[in-house]
Design an enzyme around this catalytic site. Structure first.
Site, mmCIF file in Angstrom:
data_model
loop_
_atom_site.group_PDB
_atom_site.id
_atom_site.type_symbol
_atom_site.label_atom_id
_atom_site.label_comp_id
_atom_site.label_asym_id
_atom_site.label_seq_id
_atom_site.Cartn_x
_atom_site.Cartn_y
_atom_site.Cartn_z
ATOM 1 N N SER A 1 0.728 -1.396 -0.090
ATOM 2 C CA SER A 1 0.005 -0.197 -0.059
ATOM 3 C C SER A 1 1.059 1.260 0.001
ATOM 4 O O SER A 1 2.055 1.093 -0.485
ATOM 5 C CB SER A 1 -0.892 -0.117 1.260
ATOM 6 O OG SER A 1 -1.936 0.962 0.941
ATOM 7 N N ASN A 2 0.341 2.340 0.414
ATOM 8 C CA ASN A 2 1.199 3.604 0.381
ATOM 9 C C ASN A 2 0.342 4.480 1.445
ATOM 10 O O ASN A 2 -0.330 4.089 2.199
ATOM 11 C CB ASN A 2 1.046 4.262 -1.135
ATOM 12 C CG ASN A 2 -0.289 4.810 -1.331
ATOM 13 O OD1 ASN A 2 -1.038 5.416 -0.610
ATOM 14 N ND2 ASN A 2 -0.818 4.010 -2.300
ATOM 15 N N HIS A 3 1.321 5.553 1.606
ATOM 16 C CA HIS A 3 0.723 6.599 2.892
ATOM 17 C C HIS A 3 -0.175 7.709 2.555
ATOM 18 O O HIS A 3 -0.571 8.408 3.334
ATOM 19 C CB HIS A 3 1.982 7.173 3.177
ATOM 20 C CG HIS A 3 2.998 6.468 3.992
ATOM 21 N ND1 HIS A 3 2.775 6.035 5.029
ATOM 22 C CD2 HIS A 3 4.209 6.274 3.740
ATOM 23 C CE1 HIS A 3 3.922 5.346 5.508
ATOM 24 N NE2 HIS A 3 4.731 5.468 4.705
#
Ligand code: C5P
Length: 215
Positions: free
Chosen positions: A28-30
């Site tokens: 995933s990512n932030h």
């Protein structure tokens, strides 16, 4: 209060996507979802019917908005297609570019040799897909771009590559990611406009009012 988006359907993607490796792990990512949620609220405040297709975020569902919660990029694309037709599509989500090719049904053991390589496949580009729909393309398609340099040139190229009408380019050379403020360049077929660094809610209100003017 004037409701210039009354009778319009605005479809927005926001947040990250989550691509499973196995039942307990993911890529995933932030992305916090803040900017997309703020745009959804700003469009609703101008009277639009808003559908927000959101990846996992810590944010509460904004009031008066139809929120569709998804996890993966494939689910996001399917939810967007289901929510069509729309007058406006705004792709704010930070979609994971890749997903594990064959997520495991069972937890991968830490000692397993295969853990040393994780085959990935490309996810669909949702913005590009919706921009190129023959029959149900929304009249206005807006994409986002996060750049650290050459913001205007890269965003102009991205607008053409994606086939969307506008690009909202974030200058992420500062602390924009996950932060409360954004510095933006709006790229349209008519040229580019630099908007001063402002809280994400103000950027959202300004974008919503530009959209209302354009319809
Ligand atoms: O190519 P890049 O990821 O920089 O493009 C960003 C824009 O494209 C954003 O509007 C984002 O929501 C959208 N996008 C998408 N599907 C992808 C990748 C990006 O809709 N798989």
């Amino acid at each position: 209060m004037a409701e210039p988006l009354a009778g319009r359907h605005v479809l927005i993607t926001a947040g990250p996507t989550r691509e499973p490796i196995d039942p307990v792990r993911y890529i995933s990512n932030h992305s916090s979802g803040q900017q997309g949620y703020a745009i959804a609220s700003a469009c609703a405040a101008l009277g639009a019917r808003v559908t927000l297709v959101s990846g996992p975020t810590a944010l509460a569902d904004p009031e008066g908005i139809s929120v569709v919660r998804i996890e993966t990029a494939l689910e996001m694309l399917a939810a967007v297609e289901t929510a069509l037709p729309a007058d406006v599509f705004i792709a704010v989500a930070a979609v994971a570019d890749w997903r594990p090719a064959a997520p495991s049904d069972t937890k991968i053991k830490a000692d397993k040799a295969s853990v040393s390589s994780l085959p990935l496949v490309e996810n669909p580009d949702i913005l590009k897909t919706i921009s190129h729909l023959a029959k149900s393309r929304p009249g206005l398609v807006v994409g986002f771009a996060a750049e650290t340099h050459d913001v205007e040139a890269l965003a102009t190229a991205k607008r053409l590559r994606k086939g969307c009408d506008w690009i909202v380019a974030n200058d992420v050379s500062g602390d924009v990611m996950g932060g409360a403020e954004n510095a933006v360049t709006l790229v349209t077929p008519q040229g580019s406009e630099h908007w001063q660094r402002a809280p994400k809610g103000e950027i959202a209100a300004r974008l919503a009012s530009r959209i209302a003017d354009a319809l």
